[in-house]
Design an enzyme around this catalytic site. Structure first.
Site, PDB file in Angstrom:
ATOM      1  N   GLY A 165       0.754  -1.122  -0.085  1.00 29.09           N
ATOM      2  CA  GLY A 165      -0.051   0.159  -0.013  1.00 29.09           C
ATOM      3  C   GLY A 165       0.881   1.198   0.032  1.00 29.09           C
ATOM      4  O   GLY A 165       2.178   1.079   0.108  1.00 29.09           O
ATOM      5  N   GLY A 171       2.851   3.442   1.221  1.00 29.60           N
ATOM      6  CA  GLY A 171       3.411   3.531   2.682  1.00 29.60           C
ATOM      7  C   GLY A 171       4.299   5.002   2.830  1.00 29.60           C
ATOM      8  O   GLY A 171       4.562   5.168   3.954  1.00 29.60           O
ATOM      9  N   ARG A 172       4.670   5.595   1.873  1.00 29.90           N
ATOM     10  CA  ARG A 172       5.172   6.989   1.923  1.00 29.90           C
ATOM     11  C   ARG A 172       4.767   7.781   0.861  1.00 29.90           C
ATOM     12  O   ARG A 172       5.371   8.656   0.430  1.00 29.90           O
ATOM     13  CB  ARG A 172       6.626   6.763   1.668  1.00 29.90           C
ATOM     14  CG  ARG A 172       7.234   5.888   0.305  1.00 29.90           C
ATOM     15  CD  ARG A 172       8.683   5.951   0.528  1.00 29.90           C
ATOM     16  NE  ARG A 172       9.231   5.049  -0.609  1.00 29.90           N
ATOM     17  CZ  ARG A 172      10.747   5.136  -1.030  1.00 29.90           C
ATOM     18  NH1 ARG A 172      11.256   5.992  -0.224  1.00 29.90           N
ATOM     19  NH2 ARG A 172      11.174   4.261  -1.729  1.00 29.90           N
ATOM     20  N   ASP A 188       9.805   4.976   7.850  1.00 31.63           N
ATOM     21  CA  ASP A 188       9.450   6.319   8.056  1.00 31.63           C
ATOM     22  C   ASP A 188       8.710   7.103   7.272  1.00 31.63           C
ATOM     23  O   ASP A 188       8.417   8.267   7.407  1.00 31.63           O
ATOM     24  CB  ASP A 188      11.029   7.269   8.215  1.00 31.63           C
ATOM     25  CG  ASP A 188      11.834   7.216   6.815  1.00 31.63           C
ATOM     26  OD1 ASP A 188      11.033   6.698   6.005  1.00 31.63           O
ATOM     27  OD2 ASP A 188      13.117   7.539   6.895  1.00 31.63           O
ATOM     28  N   ASP A 220       3.187  -4.691  -7.702  1.00 35.13           N
ATOM     29  CA  ASP A 220       2.655  -3.323  -7.269  1.00 35.13           C
ATOM     30  C   ASP A 220       3.427  -2.183  -7.975  1.00 35.13           C
ATOM     31  O   ASP A 220       3.002  -0.944  -7.865  1.00 35.13           O
ATOM     32  CB  ASP A 220       2.911  -3.316  -5.889  1.00 35.13           C
ATOM     33  CG  ASP A 220       4.395  -3.176  -5.481  1.00 35.13           C
ATOM     34  OD1 ASP A 220       4.975  -4.245  -5.837  1.00 35.13           O
ATOM     35  OD2 ASP A 220       4.923  -2.479  -4.821  1.00 35.13           O
TER      36      ASP A 220
HETATM   37  P1  AMP Z   1       8.886   0.627  -3.472  1.00 35.75           P
HETATM   38  O1  AMP Z   1      10.067   0.060  -3.510  1.00 35.75           O
HETATM   39  O2  AMP Z   1       8.894   2.166  -3.310  1.00 35.75           O
HETATM   40  O3  AMP Z   1       7.826   0.206  -4.577  1.00 35.75           O
HETATM   41  O4  AMP Z   1       8.053   0.215  -2.243  1.00 35.75           O
HETATM   42  C1  AMP Z   1       7.480  -0.929  -1.754  1.00 35.75           C
HETATM   43  C2  AMP Z   1       6.574  -0.813  -0.646  1.00 35.75           C
HETATM   44  O5  AMP Z   1       7.459  -0.396   0.435  1.00 35.75           O
HETATM   45  C3  AMP Z   1       5.396   0.280  -0.904  1.00 35.75           C
HETATM   46  O6  AMP Z   1       4.374  -0.186  -0.135  1.00 35.75           O
HETATM   47  C4  AMP Z   1       6.181   1.571  -0.116  1.00 35.75           C
HETATM   48  O7  AMP Z   1       5.008   2.401   0.214  1.00 35.75           O
HETATM   49  C5  AMP Z   1       6.834   0.797   0.927  1.00 35.75           C
HETATM   50  N1  AMP Z   1       7.888   1.545   1.364  1.00 35.75           N
HETATM   51  C6  AMP Z   1       9.258   1.814   0.963  1.00 35.75           C
HETATM   52  N2  AMP Z   1       9.773   2.817   1.540  1.00 35.75           N
HETATM   53  C7  AMP Z   1       9.245   3.363   2.552  1.00 35.75           C
HETATM   54  C8  AMP Z   1       9.518   4.341   3.400  1.00 35.75           C
HETATM   55  N3  AMP Z   1      10.770   4.853   3.775  1.00 35.75           N
HETATM   56  N4  AMP Z   1       8.581   4.365   4.411  1.00 35.75           N
HETATM   57  C9  AMP Z   1       7.292   3.771   4.259  1.00 35.75           C
HETATM   58  N5  AMP Z   1       7.066   2.934   3.385  1.00 35.75           N
HETATM   59  C10 AMP Z   1       7.987   2.459   2.646  1.00 35.75           C
HETATM   60 MG    MG Z   2       6.486   0.535  -5.473  1.00 32.70          MG
END
Ligand code: AMP
Ligand code: MG
Length: 475
Positions: A90, A92-93, A126, A258
Protein backbone atom coordinates in the site's frame (compact mmCIF):
# COMPACT_ATOMS: atom_id res chain seq x y z
CA UNK A 1 -4.18 31.98 -7.24
CA UNK A 2 -6.91 30.26 -9.27
CA UNK A 3 -5.59 27.72 -11.78
CA UNK A 4 -5.50 28.61 -15.47
CA UNK A 5 -8.22 27.73 -17.95
CA UNK A 6 -6.48 24.48 -18.90
CA UNK A 7 -6.77 23.17 -15.35
CA UNK A 8 -9.68 20.81 -14.98
CA UNK A 9 -10.30 19.30 -11.61
CA UNK A 10 -11.12 15.64 -11.96
CA UNK A 11 -11.30 13.78 -8.71
CA UNK A 12 -12.46 10.37 -9.87
CA UNK A 13 -10.54 8.01 -7.65
CA UNK A 14 -12.47 8.87 -4.51
CA UNK A 15 -15.65 7.70 -6.26
CA UNK A 16 -14.36 4.16 -5.81
CA UNK A 17 -15.11 4.48 -2.12
CA UNK A 18 -13.28 3.81 1.14
CA UNK A 19 -12.40 0.17 0.40
CA UNK A 20 -9.80 1.51 -2.01
CA UNK A 21 -7.88 4.04 0.06
CA UNK A 22 -7.27 5.66 3.42
CA UNK A 23 -7.52 9.38 4.08
CA UNK A 24 -4.16 10.50 5.44
CA UNK A 25 -2.32 13.58 6.67
CA UNK A 26 0.84 14.87 5.02
CA UNK A 27 3.97 15.18 7.15
CA UNK A 28 5.03 18.65 8.30
CA UNK A 29 8.59 19.25 7.23
CA UNK A 30 11.15 21.48 8.95
CA UNK A 31 12.19 23.10 5.68
CA UNK A 32 10.90 23.33 2.10
CA UNK A 33 13.40 24.12 -0.65
CA UNK A 34 12.19 23.84 -4.23
CA UNK A 35 14.71 21.79 -6.20
CA UNK A 36 12.82 20.88 -9.37
CA UNK A 37 9.69 22.18 -11.00
CA UNK A 38 8.45 20.58 -14.21
CA UNK A 39 7.17 23.72 -15.91
CA UNK A 40 6.48 22.00 -19.22
CA UNK A 41 4.07 19.54 -17.67
CA UNK A 42 2.70 22.09 -15.22
CA UNK A 43 1.54 24.09 -18.23
CA UNK A 44 -0.02 21.04 -19.84
CA UNK A 45 -2.20 20.47 -16.77
CA UNK A 46 -3.04 24.13 -16.22
CA UNK A 47 -0.75 24.70 -13.23
CA UNK A 48 1.99 26.61 -15.03
CA UNK A 49 1.07 29.99 -13.60
CA UNK A 50 1.61 29.08 -9.94
CA UNK A 51 4.28 31.19 -8.26
CA UNK A 52 7.07 29.23 -6.57
CA UNK A 53 5.52 30.11 -3.20
CA UNK A 54 2.18 28.68 -4.29
CA UNK A 55 3.94 25.67 -5.77
CA UNK A 56 5.64 24.93 -2.45
CA UNK A 57 2.36 25.39 -0.67
CA UNK A 58 0.66 22.77 -2.85
CA UNK A 59 3.53 20.35 -3.41
CA UNK A 60 5.39 20.68 -0.10
CA UNK A 61 2.63 21.51 2.41
CA UNK A 62 -0.08 19.81 0.37
CA UNK A 63 -2.68 22.52 0.60
CA UNK A 64 -5.41 21.08 -1.64
CA UNK A 65 -5.72 22.35 -5.20
CA UNK A 66 -8.96 24.22 -5.93
CA UNK A 67 -11.91 21.95 -6.68
CA UNK A 68 -9.81 18.89 -6.16
CA UNK A 69 -9.33 16.25 -3.46
CA UNK A 70 -9.96 17.76 -0.01
CA UNK A 71 -7.65 15.28 1.67
CA UNK A 72 -4.89 13.01 0.42
CA UNK A 73 -5.71 9.35 -0.23
CA UNK A 74 -3.15 6.63 0.53
CA UNK A 75 -4.04 3.93 -1.99
CA UNK A 76 -4.47 0.32 -0.90
CA UNK A 77 -2.75 -2.46 -2.79
CA UNK A 78 -0.87 -5.71 -2.34
CA UNK A 79 1.63 -7.35 -4.61
CA UNK A 80 4.15 -10.02 -5.43
CA UNK A 81 7.64 -8.85 -4.55
CA UNK A 82 10.27 -11.01 -6.21
CA UNK A 83 7.50 -13.58 -6.62
CA UNK A 84 6.47 -13.69 -2.93
CA UNK A 85 3.04 -12.39 -2.10
CA UNK A 86 3.03 -9.46 0.32
CA UNK A 87 -0.34 -8.46 1.78
CA UNK A 88 1.20 -5.56 3.74
CA UNK A 89 1.93 -3.15 0.91
CA UNK A 90 0.00 0.00 0.00
CA UNK A 91 1.05 3.65 -0.23
CA UNK A 92 3.46 3.59 2.72
CA UNK A 93 5.20 6.85 1.88
CA UNK A 94 2.90 8.44 -0.63
CA UNK A 95 -0.65 9.37 -1.46
CA UNK A 96 -2.85 10.57 -4.26
CA UNK A 97 -2.90 14.35 -3.88
CA UNK A 98 -5.00 15.47 -6.85
CA UNK A 99 -6.27 14.40 -10.26
CA UNK A 100 -6.04 16.68 -13.28
CA UNK A 101 -6.52 16.49 -17.03
CA UNK A 102 -3.94 16.71 -19.76
CA UNK A 103 -5.10 19.79 -21.68
CA UNK A 104 -3.99 18.30 -25.00
CA UNK A 105 -5.64 14.91 -24.96
CA UNK A 106 -7.90 14.99 -21.92
CA UNK A 107 -6.21 12.02 -20.21
CA UNK A 108 -6.80 11.74 -16.46
CA UNK A 109 -3.51 12.24 -14.64
CA UNK A 110 -2.70 11.72 -10.97
CA UNK A 111 -0.53 13.99 -8.91
CA UNK A 112 0.80 11.54 -6.35
CA UNK A 113 3.62 11.76 -3.85
CA UNK A 114 6.64 9.84 -2.70
CA UNK A 115 8.12 10.74 0.69
CA UNK A 116 5.14 12.69 2.08
CA UNK A 117 4.95 10.95 5.46
CA UNK A 118 3.70 7.86 7.20
CA UNK A 119 0.40 6.17 6.41
CA UNK A 120 -1.35 3.04 7.72
CA UNK A 121 0.82 1.18 5.15
CA UNK A 122 4.23 2.38 6.30
CA UNK A 123 4.84 -0.71 8.42
CA UNK A 124 7.80 0.39 10.53
CA UNK A 125 9.39 2.65 7.97
CA UNK A 126 9.61 6.44 8.08
CA UNK A 127 7.41 7.37 5.10
CA UNK A 128 10.23 9.48 3.66
CA UNK A 129 12.21 9.68 0.42
CA UNK A 130 15.90 10.52 0.29
CA UNK A 131 16.94 13.52 -1.76
CA UNK A 132 19.15 11.23 -3.80
CA UNK A 133 16.16 8.95 -4.45
CA UNK A 134 14.19 11.98 -5.68
CA UNK A 135 17.02 13.14 -7.93
CA UNK A 136 17.35 9.62 -9.36
CA UNK A 137 13.63 9.51 -10.18
CA UNK A 138 13.90 12.86 -12.00
CA UNK A 139 16.82 11.60 -14.06
CA UNK A 140 15.04 8.36 -14.98
CA UNK A 141 11.80 10.04 -16.01
CA UNK A 142 13.42 12.87 -17.99
CA UNK A 143 15.66 10.44 -19.83
CA UNK A 144 12.90 7.94 -20.60
CA UNK A 145 10.53 10.63 -21.81
CA UNK A 146 13.24 11.95 -24.15
CA UNK A 147 13.82 8.43 -25.49
CA UNK A 148 10.15 8.02 -26.35
CA UNK A 149 9.13 5.76 -23.47
CA UNK A 150 5.64 6.25 -22.02
CA UNK A 151 6.56 7.13 -18.48
CA UNK A 152 5.24 8.94 -15.45
CA UNK A 153 6.74 12.41 -15.12
CA UNK A 154 8.54 13.89 -12.17
CA UNK A 155 6.48 17.00 -11.41
CA UNK A 156 8.08 18.52 -8.33
CA UNK A 157 10.95 17.83 -5.97
CA UNK A 158 11.23 19.73 -2.71
CA UNK A 159 14.01 19.18 -0.20
CA UNK A 160 12.51 18.85 3.24
CA UNK A 161 15.35 19.40 5.73
CA UNK A 162 15.34 16.09 7.59
CA UNK A 163 18.14 13.59 8.24
CA UNK A 164 17.31 10.05 7.15
CA UNK A 165 18.99 6.75 7.95
CA UNK A 166 19.35 4.38 5.01
CA UNK A 167 21.30 1.18 4.56
CA UNK A 168 22.08 1.91 0.91
CA UNK A 169 23.24 5.56 1.21
CA UNK A 170 25.90 7.13 3.44
CA UNK A 171 23.74 8.21 6.41
CA UNK A 172 22.42 10.49 7.71
CA UNK A 173 21.23 11.51 4.27
CA UNK A 174 19.05 14.39 3.07
CA UNK A 175 15.26 14.11 2.63
CA UNK A 176 12.83 15.20 -0.07
CA UNK A 177 9.26 14.93 -1.21
CA UNK A 178 8.55 14.09 -4.83
CA UNK A 179 5.31 14.68 -6.70
CA UNK A 180 4.83 12.56 -9.76
CA UNK A 181 2.38 13.00 -12.59
CA UNK A 182 1.09 9.67 -13.77
CA UNK A 183 -1.63 8.24 -16.00
CA UNK A 184 -3.23 6.28 -13.13
CA UNK A 185 -1.77 4.58 -10.08
CA UNK A 186 -3.91 1.46 -10.42
CA UNK A 187 -1.49 -1.39 -10.23
CA UNK A 188 -1.86 -5.11 -10.82
CA UNK A 189 -1.47 -5.27 -7.04
CA UNK A 190 -4.60 -3.12 -6.60
CA UNK A 191 -6.59 -5.97 -8.18
CA UNK A 192 -4.65 -8.65 -6.30
CA UNK A 193 -5.66 -7.24 -2.94
CA UNK A 194 -9.34 -7.90 -3.65
CA UNK A 195 -8.63 -11.44 -4.80
CA UNK A 196 -6.73 -12.03 -1.56
CA UNK A 197 -9.58 -10.52 0.50
CA UNK A 198 -12.13 -12.50 -1.51
CA UNK A 199 -14.08 -9.41 -2.51
CA UNK A 200 -15.23 -10.08 -6.09
CA UNK A 201 -17.63 -7.14 -5.96
CA UNK A 202 -14.63 -4.83 -5.57
CA UNK A 203 -12.75 -6.56 -8.39
CA UNK A 204 -15.81 -5.85 -10.53
CA UNK A 205 -15.94 -2.25 -9.35
CA UNK A 206 -12.25 -1.71 -10.04
CA UNK A 207 -12.53 -3.34 -13.46
CA UNK A 208 -15.45 -1.13 -14.45
CA UNK A 209 -13.76 2.00 -13.14
CA UNK A 210 -10.50 1.15 -14.93
CA UNK A 211 -12.19 0.50 -18.26
CA UNK A 212 -14.45 3.55 -18.09
CA UNK A 213 -11.66 5.87 -17.01
CA UNK A 214 -8.64 4.64 -18.94
CA UNK A 215 -9.87 2.61 -21.90
CA UNK A 216 -13.56 3.40 -22.58
CA UNK A 217 -13.20 2.28 -26.20
CA UNK A 218 -13.03 -1.38 -25.12
CA UNK A 219 -16.18 -1.30 -22.97
CA UNK A 220 -18.50 -4.30 -23.41
CA UNK A 221 -21.85 -4.54 -21.70
CA UNK A 222 -21.26 -8.22 -21.05
CA UNK A 223 -19.09 -8.52 -17.95
CA UNK A 224 -17.00 -11.52 -19.03
CA UNK A 225 -16.34 -9.90 -22.41
CA UNK A 226 -15.34 -6.71 -20.59
CA UNK A 227 -12.90 -8.54 -18.31
CA UNK A 228 -11.32 -10.32 -21.28
CA UNK A 229 -11.06 -7.16 -23.36
CA UNK A 230 -9.48 -5.41 -20.38
CA UNK A 231 -6.87 -8.11 -19.93
CA UNK A 232 -6.06 -8.01 -23.65
CA UNK A 233 -5.73 -4.25 -23.54
CA UNK A 234 -3.43 -4.32 -20.50
CA UNK A 235 -1.36 -7.05 -22.20
CA UNK A 236 -1.02 -4.87 -25.29
CA UNK A 237 -0.04 -1.79 -23.33
CA UNK A 238 2.38 -3.60 -21.05
CA UNK A 239 3.97 -5.29 -24.07
CA UNK A 240 4.51 -1.87 -25.61
CA UNK A 241 6.08 -0.63 -22.40
CA UNK A 242 8.39 -3.64 -22.32
CA UNK A 243 9.37 -3.08 -25.96
CA UNK A 244 10.12 0.56 -25.21
CA UNK A 245 12.34 -0.33 -22.24
CA UNK A 246 14.26 -2.86 -24.31
CA UNK A 247 14.78 -0.46 -27.20
CA UNK A 248 15.91 2.23 -24.76
CA UNK A 249 18.36 -0.15 -23.05
CA UNK A 250 16.54 0.43 -19.79
CA UNK A 251 16.40 -1.88 -16.79
CA UNK A 252 13.56 -0.93 -14.46
CA UNK A 253 14.99 -3.03 -11.67
CA UNK A 254 11.94 -3.92 -9.58
CA UNK A 255 9.17 -5.48 -11.65
CA UNK A 256 6.96 -6.40 -8.73
CA UNK A 257 3.22 -6.46 -9.40
CA UNK A 258 2.74 -3.29 -7.34
CA UNK A 259 4.99 -1.42 -9.77
CA UNK A 260 3.01 -2.29 -12.91
CA UNK A 261 0.34 0.20 -13.87
CA UNK A 262 -2.74 -1.07 -15.76
CA UNK A 263 -2.39 1.82 -18.24
CA UNK A 264 0.99 0.45 -19.36
CA UNK A 265 2.75 3.62 -18.28
CA UNK A 266 6.15 2.94 -16.79
CA UNK A 267 6.59 4.26 -13.23
CA UNK A 268 8.23 4.00 -9.80
CA UNK A 269 11.94 4.31 -10.30
CA UNK A 270 14.16 3.12 -7.49
CA UNK A 271 16.97 0.86 -8.63
CA UNK A 272 16.88 1.53 -12.38
CA UNK A 273 19.87 1.55 -14.72
CA UNK A 274 20.65 2.02 -18.39
CA UNK A 275 22.81 -0.53 -20.22
CA UNK A 276 26.33 0.52 -21.17
CA UNK A 277 26.28 -2.20 -23.83
CA UNK A 278 23.94 -5.05 -24.65
CA UNK A 279 23.88 -7.61 -21.86
CA UNK A 280 20.78 -9.67 -21.15
CA UNK A 281 22.09 -10.50 -17.66
CA UNK A 282 22.56 -6.85 -16.69
CA UNK A 283 20.79 -6.31 -13.36
CA UNK A 284 19.88 -2.98 -11.79
CA UNK A 285 18.91 -3.62 -8.15
CA UNK A 286 21.72 -4.68 -5.83
CA UNK A 287 19.19 -6.82 -3.93
CA UNK A 288 18.15 -8.72 -7.10
CA UNK A 289 20.63 -11.46 -6.33
CA UNK A 290 19.33 -14.00 -8.85
CA UNK A 291 18.91 -11.51 -11.70
CA UNK A 292 15.15 -12.10 -11.75
CA UNK A 293 14.59 -8.65 -13.25
CA UNK A 294 17.72 -8.52 -15.44
CA UNK A 295 17.50 -6.64 -18.77
CA UNK A 296 16.79 -9.70 -20.92
CA UNK A 297 14.27 -11.15 -18.47
CA UNK A 298 12.01 -8.11 -18.39
CA UNK A 299 9.49 -9.36 -20.98
CA UNK A 300 9.12 -12.66 -19.07
CA UNK A 301 8.74 -10.81 -15.80
CA UNK A 302 6.01 -8.65 -17.30
CA UNK A 303 4.16 -11.68 -18.62
CA UNK A 304 4.42 -13.36 -15.21
CA UNK A 305 2.82 -10.25 -13.71
CA UNK A 306 0.03 -10.30 -16.29
CA UNK A 307 -0.76 -13.87 -15.25
CA UNK A 308 -1.31 -12.53 -11.75
CA UNK A 309 -3.75 -9.94 -13.14
CA UNK A 310 -5.57 -12.69 -15.05
CA UNK A 311 -6.00 -14.64 -11.80
CA UNK A 312 -7.82 -11.66 -10.33
CA UNK A 313 -10.31 -11.76 -13.20
CA UNK A 314 -11.16 -15.45 -12.75
CA UNK A 315 -14.30 -14.61 -10.75
CA UNK A 316 -15.55 -12.66 -13.77
CA UNK A 317 -14.56 -14.61 -16.88
CA UNK A 318 -13.80 -18.22 -17.95
CA UNK A 319 -10.21 -19.34 -17.47
CA UNK A 320 -9.80 -20.47 -21.09
CA UNK A 321 -10.75 -17.02 -22.37
CA UNK A 322 -8.38 -15.30 -19.96
CA UNK A 323 -5.59 -17.62 -21.12
CA UNK A 324 -6.35 -16.64 -24.70
CA UNK A 325 -6.13 -12.99 -23.72
CA UNK A 326 -2.74 -13.63 -22.08
CA UNK A 327 -1.57 -15.26 -25.29
CA UNK A 328 -1.82 -11.86 -26.99
CA UNK A 329 1.15 -10.54 -24.99
CA UNK A 330 3.93 -12.21 -26.96
CA UNK A 331 2.65 -11.33 -30.43
CA UNK A 332 2.13 -7.77 -29.18
CA UNK A 333 5.71 -7.63 -27.95
CA UNK A 334 6.98 -9.02 -31.25
CA UNK A 335 5.00 -6.37 -33.09
CA UNK A 336 5.98 -3.48 -30.85
CA UNK A 337 9.67 -4.16 -30.45
CA UNK A 338 10.71 -3.91 -34.13
CA UNK A 339 8.44 -0.90 -34.59
CA UNK A 340 10.11 0.79 -31.62
CA UNK A 341 13.63 0.04 -32.86
CA UNK A 342 12.71 1.44 -36.28
CA UNK A 343 11.30 4.59 -34.68
CA UNK A 344 14.36 5.01 -32.46
CA UNK A 345 16.48 4.96 -35.59
CA UNK A 346 14.38 7.71 -37.16
CA UNK A 347 13.20 5.40 -39.93
CA UNK A 348 9.87 4.89 -41.58
CA UNK A 349 8.25 1.57 -40.73
CA UNK A 350 8.14 -0.98 -43.55
CA UNK A 351 5.81 -3.35 -41.77
CA UNK A 352 6.30 -6.12 -39.25
CA UNK A 353 8.53 -8.30 -41.40
CA UNK A 354 11.07 -5.76 -42.57
CA UNK A 355 11.11 -3.86 -39.28
CA UNK A 356 11.66 -7.27 -37.66
CA UNK A 357 14.64 -8.00 -39.91
CA UNK A 358 16.17 -4.63 -39.05
CA UNK A 359 15.58 -5.09 -35.31
CA UNK A 360 17.09 -8.57 -35.44
CA UNK A 361 20.18 -7.30 -37.26
CA UNK A 362 20.64 -4.45 -34.79
CA UNK A 363 20.11 -6.70 -31.78
CA UNK A 364 22.51 -9.35 -33.04
CA UNK A 365 25.13 -6.70 -33.74
CA UNK A 366 24.75 -5.12 -30.30
CA UNK A 367 25.02 -8.56 -28.73
CA UNK A 368 28.06 -9.72 -30.67
CA UNK A 369 30.02 -6.48 -30.83
CA UNK A 370 29.22 -5.10 -27.37
CA UNK A 371 29.17 -1.69 -29.07
CA UNK A 372 28.09 1.15 -26.75
CA UNK A 373 24.30 0.82 -26.75
CA UNK A 374 23.10 4.41 -26.98
CA UNK A 375 25.95 5.46 -29.27
CA UNK A 376 24.79 2.97 -31.90
CA UNK A 377 21.27 4.42 -32.07
CA UNK A 378 22.70 7.92 -32.07
CA UNK A 379 25.21 7.21 -34.84
CA UNK A 380 22.67 5.57 -37.13
CA UNK A 381 19.76 7.90 -36.58
CA UNK A 382 18.30 8.51 -40.02
CA UNK A 383 19.77 5.24 -41.32
CA UNK A 384 22.04 5.19 -44.39
CA UNK A 385 22.00 9.00 -44.43
CA UNK A 386 24.27 8.81 -41.39
CA UNK A 387 27.03 6.79 -43.07
CA UNK A 388 29.42 9.76 -43.23
CA UNK A 389 28.55 10.95 -39.73
CA UNK A 390 29.13 7.46 -38.28
CA UNK A 391 32.69 7.49 -39.64
CA UNK A 392 33.50 10.19 -37.09
CA UNK A 393 32.00 8.24 -34.21
CA UNK A 394 34.15 6.79 -31.41
CA UNK A 395 32.53 3.49 -32.48
CA UNK A 396 33.51 3.82 -36.16
CA UNK A 397 35.99 0.92 -36.04
CA UNK A 398 33.24 -1.38 -34.76
CA UNK A 399 31.05 -0.46 -37.74
CA UNK A 400 33.83 -1.67 -40.05
CA UNK A 401 33.59 -5.16 -38.58
CA UNK A 402 31.76 -7.96 -40.37
CA UNK A 403 29.15 -8.13 -37.60
CA UNK A 404 27.84 -4.73 -38.74
CA UNK A 405 27.26 -5.74 -42.37
CA UNK A 406 23.72 -7.08 -41.84
CA UNK A 407 22.76 -3.83 -40.08
CA UNK A 408 24.24 -1.76 -42.89
CA UNK A 409 22.33 -3.82 -45.41
CA UNK A 410 19.04 -3.57 -43.49
CA UNK A 411 19.46 0.18 -42.97
CA UNK A 412 19.96 0.72 -46.70
CA UNK A 413 16.43 -0.55 -47.37
CA UNK A 414 14.74 2.04 -45.10
CA UNK A 415 13.82 5.70 -45.61
CA UNK A 416 14.12 8.29 -42.87
CA UNK A 417 10.90 9.31 -41.12
CA UNK A 418 9.55 12.36 -42.97
CA UNK A 419 10.24 15.51 -40.99
CA UNK A 420 12.81 14.05 -38.59
CA UNK A 421 15.14 16.70 -37.27
CA UNK A 422 18.18 15.05 -38.63
CA UNK A 423 20.03 18.36 -38.82
CA UNK A 424 19.34 19.19 -35.16
CA UNK A 425 22.54 20.40 -33.44
CA UNK A 426 22.29 17.37 -31.13
CA UNK A 427 23.46 15.16 -34.01
CA UNK A 428 26.56 17.28 -34.56
CA UNK A 429 27.97 15.92 -31.29
CA UNK A 430 30.37 13.04 -31.11
CA UNK A 431 28.65 11.29 -28.25
CA UNK A 432 25.01 11.00 -27.29
CA UNK A 433 23.45 12.03 -24.02
CA UNK A 434 23.53 8.97 -21.74
CA UNK A 435 22.65 8.17 -18.16
CA UNK A 436 24.95 5.39 -17.05
CA UNK A 437 25.27 4.67 -13.35
CA UNK A 438 28.63 6.41 -13.02
CA UNK A 439 27.09 9.54 -14.58
CA UNK A 440 24.24 9.42 -12.09
CA UNK A 441 26.74 9.17 -9.22
CA UNK A 442 28.81 12.02 -10.69
CA UNK A 443 25.71 14.22 -10.88
CA UNK A 444 24.86 13.48 -7.28
CA UNK A 445 28.37 13.98 -5.86
CA UNK A 446 28.51 17.84 -6.03
CA UNK A 447 25.01 18.08 -4.57
CA UNK A 448 26.06 15.87 -1.65
CA UNK A 449 29.45 17.49 -1.16
CA UNK A 450 28.72 21.21 -1.59
CA UNK A 451 25.03 21.61 -2.42
CA UNK A 452 26.04 22.43 -5.96
CA UNK A 453 23.16 21.74 -8.37
CA UNK A 454 24.75 23.12 -11.52
CA UNK A 455 25.80 19.76 -13.06
CA UNK A 456 22.28 18.44 -12.61
CA UNK A 457 20.79 21.55 -14.23
CA UNK A 458 23.19 21.27 -17.17
CA UNK A 459 22.32 17.60 -17.59
CA UNK A 460 18.59 18.26 -17.55
CA UNK A 461 19.15 20.86 -20.28
CA UNK A 462 21.15 18.31 -22.22
CA UNK A 463 18.33 15.77 -21.95
CA UNK A 464 15.78 18.33 -23.16
CA UNK A 465 18.00 19.05 -26.12
CA UNK A 466 18.03 15.34 -26.95
CA UNK A 467 14.26 15.19 -26.51
CA UNK A 468 13.83 18.02 -29.01
CA UNK A 469 16.09 16.28 -31.47
CA UNK A 470 14.11 13.05 -31.26
CA UNK A 471 10.62 14.43 -30.89
CA UNK A 472 9.62 14.07 -34.53
CA UNK A 473 10.58 10.39 -34.53
CA UNK A 474 8.31 9.68 -31.56
CA UNK A 475 5.31 11.80 -32.53
P1 AMP B 1 8.74 0.72 -3.54
O1 AMP B 1 10.00 -0.06 -3.45
O2 AMP B 1 8.93 2.21 -3.46
O3 AMP B 1 7.87 0.29 -4.68
O4 AMP B 1 7.96 0.38 -2.18
C1 AMP B 1 7.48 -0.89 -1.86
C2 AMP B 1 6.57 -0.77 -0.65
O5 AMP B 1 7.32 -0.33 0.51
C3 AMP B 1 5.45 0.26 -0.80
O6 AMP B 1 4.34 -0.22 -0.08
C4 AMP B 1 6.03 1.49 -0.16
O7 AMP B 1 5.04 2.40 0.25
C5 AMP B 1 6.82 0.90 0.99
N1 AMP B 1 7.94 1.75 1.40
C6 AMP B 1 9.16 1.84 0.81
N2 AMP B 1 9.95 2.71 1.48
C7 AMP B 1 9.21 3.19 2.52
C8 AMP B 1 9.46 4.13 3.58
N3 AMP B 1 10.63 4.76 3.70
N4 AMP B 1 8.47 4.35 4.45
C9 AMP B 1 7.28 3.73 4.35
N5 AMP B 1 6.99 2.83 3.39
C10 AMP B 1 7.94 2.56 2.48
MG1 MG C 1 6.45 0.73 -5.74
Amino acid sequence: MPPSAAYRAATCHQDLGPDFYDIVQPARFPDLILRYRNQRWAEKVGLGSLTDEEWIDHFGRFTPLPENLDQPLALRYHGHQFRSYNPHLGDGRGFLFAQVRDAEDGRLLDLATKGSGQTPWSRHADGRLTLKGGVREILATEMLEALGVDTSKSFSLIETGEDLERGDEPSPTRSSVLVRLSHSHIRIGTFQRFLYLNEPHNIRKLLDYSVRTYMPEIWHDDEAARAIAFLEEVCRRVARMGAQWMAAGFVHGVLNTDNINITGESFDYGSWRFLPSYDPAFTAAYFDETGLYAFGRQPDALLWNLYRLAECLLPLAPQASLEQALATFEPALHREFPATITRRLGLQSKGVEQDGALAKAVWTFLHESKAPFEQTFFDWYGGALSTERAKKSPSSAIYDQASFEPVQHALSTFEPTPGIRFDHPYFAREKPCTMLIEEVEALWAPIAAEDNWSSLKTKLGDIRNMAEAYVSAFD
